[in-house]
Scaffold this active site. Structure first.
Site, PDB file in Angstrom:
ATOM      1  N   ILE A 179      87.089 -65.768   9.757  1.00 19.00           N
ATOM      2  CA  ILE A 179      88.399 -66.389   9.964  1.00 19.00           C
ATOM      3  C   ILE A 179      88.238 -67.595  10.884  1.00 19.00           C
ATOM      4  CG2 ILE A 179      90.734 -66.041  10.848  1.00 19.00           C
ATOM      5  CD1 ILE A 179      90.303 -63.037  10.241  1.00 19.00           C
ATOM      6  N   CYS A 180      88.732 -68.723  10.413  1.00 19.49           N
ATOM      7  CA  CYS A 180      88.612 -69.965  11.178  1.00 19.49           C
ATOM      8  C   CYS A 180      89.852 -70.143  12.053  1.00 19.49           C
ATOM      9  CB  CYS A 180      88.448 -71.144  10.212  1.00 19.49           C
ATOM     10  SG  CYS A 180      88.262 -72.736  11.047  1.00 19.49           S
TER      11      CYS A 180
END
EC number: 2.3.2.23
Length: 275
Positions: A201-202
């Site tokens: 997850i960015c």
């Protein structure tokens, strides 16, 4: 002539008889005094170290005393062994892990914090998320995200594919809450929405630079739900690719790479209000 000789003799006798006997005693005393002074002077000079060392008898005593003070081979060996043992004991004491009490304290802080968070999540009335412990491990959570924006394409995908929730895994490090958890998507396989290879997850919030110990798991999950909608996340429906599961190893490698990239070029995180 005889009369002259007698006079001379009388004069000598008179001189001898008239000599003061104290004069002789004084001269004798003076002689003794000089001898005494000389003896005293000699004793004083004998206190000099050079005179002591020059005396053969004192030299012998000196050597005997030094031989007594000098340790024998056995004594020296015993002393060396004692010093080595003492040195070894010190080395052993310093080799003990000094961080053990600190780690114990961190574990207690992490445990109390997560127990409190579990209780707060169970009190939520909107069924936003639910939590299950992975293998009964308090520090490894499987979080089910049940809701996203109902006007989003992702929500429509969930309805069409009968996907009741988005499953995520959240691992809490030893120094949580002072360091961020590692979070990744497990299922379904998503496209876009700031979800990358391996389910990484960015989000800057999940990095040491963007993390705050005040963030709760609920707040992190709401931020993630907002980023999914902001990034136009969709459920992957491509044949073959949709069935491929995310892997933790790939997620960790991807997250490490994206952190380096964003630290160089900057971060873009959607605010919660956009969700």
């Amino acid at each position: 002539m005889a009369t002259l000789l007698r006079k001379i003799g009388l004069i000598r006798l008179h001189d001898r008889d008239t000599e003061d006997p104290k004069h002789h005693q004084g001269s004798l005393k003076g002689t003794k005094g000089n001898q005494k002074n000389n003896n005293i002077k000699h004793c004083n000079t004998s206190n000099n170290e050079s005179n002591i060392l020059s005396t053969p008898e004192i030299k012998t005593k000196k050597s005997e005393q030094s031989s007594k003070d000098k340790p024998t081979g056995k004594d020296k060996q015993g002393k060396d062994m004692k010093e080595k043992q003492q040195g070894g004991g010190k080395a052993t004491s310093t080799s003990l892990p000094p961080l053990a009490p600190h780690r114990q304290h961190c574990t207690q802080v992490r445990t109390r914090r997560l127990m409190k968070e579990l209780q707060e999540i169970r009190r939520l009335g909107d069924n936003f998320i639910t939590v299950e412990l992975s293998d009964d491990n308090l520090f490894d959570w499987n979080v089910k995200l049940h809701q996203v924006d109902k006007d989003s394409a992702l929500w429509q995908d969930m309805k069409e594919t009968n996907t009741e929730f988005i499953l995520l895994n959240v691992s809490f490090p030893d120094n949580f809450p002072f360091s961020p958890p590692f979070m990744r998507v497990l299922s379904p396989r998503l496209e876009n929405g700031y979800v990358l290879d391996g389910g990484a997850i960015c989000m800057e919030l999940l990095t040491p630079r963007g993390w705050s110990s005040a963030y709760t798991v609920e707040a992190v999950m709401r931020q993630f739900a907002a980023s999914l909608v902001k990034g136009q996340g969709r459920i992957c429906r491509k044949a073959g690719k949709s069935k491929k599961a995310f892997s933790r190893k790939e997620a960790e490698a991807t997250f490490k790479s994206l952190v380096k990239t964003h630290e160089k070029y900057g971060w873009v995180s959607p605010p919660v209000s956009d969700g």
